[in-house]
Design a protein around this motif. Structure first.
Motif, short mmCIF file in Angstrom:
data_model
loop_
_atom_site.label_atom_id
_atom_site.label_comp_id
_atom_site.label_asym_id
_atom_site.label_seq_id
_atom_site.Cartn_x
_atom_site.Cartn_y
_atom_site.Cartn_z
N PRO A 32 -3.64 -3.94 -0.36
CA PRO A 32 -2.84 -4.71 0.59
C PRO A 32 -3.66 -5.39 1.68
O PRO A 32 -3.30 -6.43 2.16
CB PRO A 32 -1.90 -3.67 1.18
CG PRO A 32 -1.87 -2.57 0.18
CD PRO A 32 -3.23 -2.55 -0.44
N PHE A 33 -4.79 -4.78 2.10
CA PHE A 33 -5.55 -5.33 3.21
C PHE A 33 -6.93 -5.74 2.73
O PHE A 33 -7.70 -4.92 2.24
CB PHE A 33 -5.68 -4.30 4.34
CG PHE A 33 -4.35 -3.83 4.86
CD1 PHE A 33 -3.57 -4.67 5.63
CD2 PHE A 33 -3.87 -2.58 4.56
CE1 PHE A 33 -2.34 -4.26 6.09
CE2 PHE A 33 -2.65 -2.16 5.02
CZ PHE A 33 -1.88 -3.00 5.79
N THR A 75 -6.59 1.81 8.67
CA THR A 75 -6.03 2.32 7.43
C THR A 75 -6.53 3.74 7.20
O THR A 75 -7.49 4.19 7.82
CB THR A 75 -6.43 1.45 6.23
OG1 THR A 75 -7.86 1.39 6.15
CG2 THR A 75 -5.87 0.04 6.37
N GLN A 247 4.17 -2.13 -3.79
CA GLN A 247 3.28 -2.74 -2.81
C GLN A 247 3.58 -2.23 -1.40
O GLN A 247 2.66 -1.91 -0.63
CB GLN A 247 3.42 -4.26 -2.86
CG GLN A 247 2.88 -4.89 -4.13
CD GLN A 247 1.40 -4.62 -4.32
OE1 GLN A 247 0.57 -5.06 -3.54
NE2 GLN A 247 1.07 -3.89 -5.36
N TYR A 248 4.85 -2.15 -1.06
CA TYR A 248 5.20 -1.64 0.26
C TYR A 248 4.91 -0.15 0.38
O TYR A 248 4.61 0.35 1.47
CB TYR A 248 6.67 -1.93 0.56
CG TYR A 248 6.91 -3.34 1.04
CD1 TYR A 248 6.87 -3.66 2.39
CD2 TYR A 248 7.15 -4.37 0.14
CE1 TYR A 248 7.09 -4.95 2.83
CE2 TYR A 248 7.37 -5.67 0.56
CZ TYR A 248 7.33 -5.95 1.91
OH TYR A 248 7.53 -7.24 2.35
N ARG A 251 1.16 0.09 1.16
CA ARG A 251 0.90 -0.25 2.57
C ARG A 251 1.35 0.88 3.49
O ARG A 251 0.68 1.18 4.49
CB ARG A 251 1.63 -1.54 2.93
CG ARG A 251 1.13 -2.76 2.19
CD ARG A 251 1.82 -4.02 2.65
NE ARG A 251 1.39 -5.18 1.89
CZ ARG A 251 1.78 -6.41 2.12
NH1 ARG A 251 2.63 -6.66 3.11
NH2 ARG A 251 1.35 -7.41 1.37
N THR A 255 -1.18 2.77 6.14
CA THR A 255 -1.02 2.49 7.57
C THR A 255 -0.11 3.48 8.28
O THR A 255 -0.10 3.53 9.51
CB THR A 255 -0.45 1.08 7.77
OG1 THR A 255 0.85 1.00 7.16
CG2 THR A 255 -1.36 0.05 7.13
#
Length: 328
Positions: A32-33, A75, A247-248, A251, A255
């Motif tokens: 994601p990042f 992260t 995907q969420y 993340r 995080t």
């Protein structure tokens, strides 16, 4: 990358670095990042300024060592296998209900059980209501237990994402899957044939969706409106919804923030809203179509649309020459 030296001169170095904060990852494993290498760009412009002051052959450089990439969101190093392999695996888990329902319907047709029900006065309307409700209860209990056990064992795929979004997504898809089962049952008369084609469709469409949808989304070059067109195929829309949930979840695990929420559906990069709209519209459109095809197959209407389609799909009869003495 762009630089604005502002009021820099021979005694003062003041530079403003401008960079594009939007980025993409083209690797198959979703990250994601991404890393923005702004620090190296700042080091390059600093060395250019020193060479401007001291000359090309001075050898004076500003070293860049032991410096991490920045800016970067905080992260945590976690590996969530359920979210990484989840979309394809969970698609197969959800879609496995399709051959079960299809086998049930074709079995009754093959063994003339529905004909006996009609002889006892069971019409098409009550038949549909009874079996639709049965399949809906079966599918709902199956997926509710699936989500509950997934959350209890700590899978971020289920635990971090909003349960309301998961319920609407799964509930709308199982309704579409039930309608597809009724529709597909009208084209089969043998259980073995229906089972073989159903399982081939599930695993084949899942692999195809996992390959195409994921690469198109992460590549960033395929037009998004064509991705929406591909999502008209039920297997592709199911995979896209599961992909967004994964995907969420990734993340959230990195995080510490919550997963997908209702407010995230307004994000232009989030495809969950489009997927749910497509699934609901397909369900409402295919419901009367499946009922008509099922009714035409049950009454044996030779002039109906279903009979015409079957005649087109049927092979042409082979003819052989008959001698005169054979006729005699």
């Amino acid at each position: 990358m762009a630089y604005d030296f502002q009021d820099s001169n021979e005694k003062r170095f003041n530079v403003l670095a401008l960079y594009n904060s939007t980025y993409q990852n083209i690797s198959y494993v979703p990250m994601p990042f991404g890393l923005l290498r702004v620090s190296r760009s700042l080091n390059a412009v600093s060395n250019a300024y020193l060479q401007f002051l001291q000359g090309q052959g001075s050898g004076i450089k500003m070293l860049l060592e032991f410096t991490k990439e920045m800016p970067k969101q905080a992260t945590r190093l976690t590996i969530d296998f359920s979210s990484l392999i989840g979309p394809l695996f969970f698609e197969w888990v959800v879609a496995l209900l399709f051959p079960v329902m299809l086998t049930y319907l074709v079995y009754e047709k093959q063994h003339k059980l529905r004909t006996m029900m009609k002889m006892h006065g069971l019409g098409n309307g009550p038949y549909w209501i009874i079996y639709y409700a049965y399949f809906l209860i079966l599918s709902t209990v199956y997926l509710v237990l699936f989500v509950i056990f997934g959350a209890l064992i700590g899978l971020n795929f289920f635990k971090t994402n909003d349960y309301g979004i998961q319920f609407v997504f799964f509930f709308s898809f199982i309704n579409l899957q039930i309608v597809l089962s009724f529709l597909a049952a009208t084209f089969f008369s043998k259980v073995n044939t229906a089972q073989a084609i159903a399982y081939l469709y599930i695993f084949g469409s899942g692999l195809m969706a996992g390959s195409l949808i994921r690469n198109f989304l992460e590549g960033g070059k395929f037009p998004r409106h064509w991705i929406t067109v591909l999502e008209i195929i039920p297997a592709f829309s199911l995979y896209r919804g599961l992909y967004e949930l994964s995907q969420y979840a990734i993340r959230a695990s990195e995080t510490g923030n919550p997963g997908i929420q209702w407010s995230d559906l307004n994000d232009h990069t989030n495809g969950m809203r489009d997927v749910m709209i497509i699934i609901i519209v397909e369900w409402l459109v295919l419901l009367p179509v499946a009922y008509y095809f099922d009714y035409a197959a049950s009454v044996g209407n030779s002039s109906g649309l279903l009979s015409i389609i079957k005649r087109l799909l049927r092979k042409n009869p082979t003819w052989r020459r008959i001698a005169v003495n054979e006729v005699a």
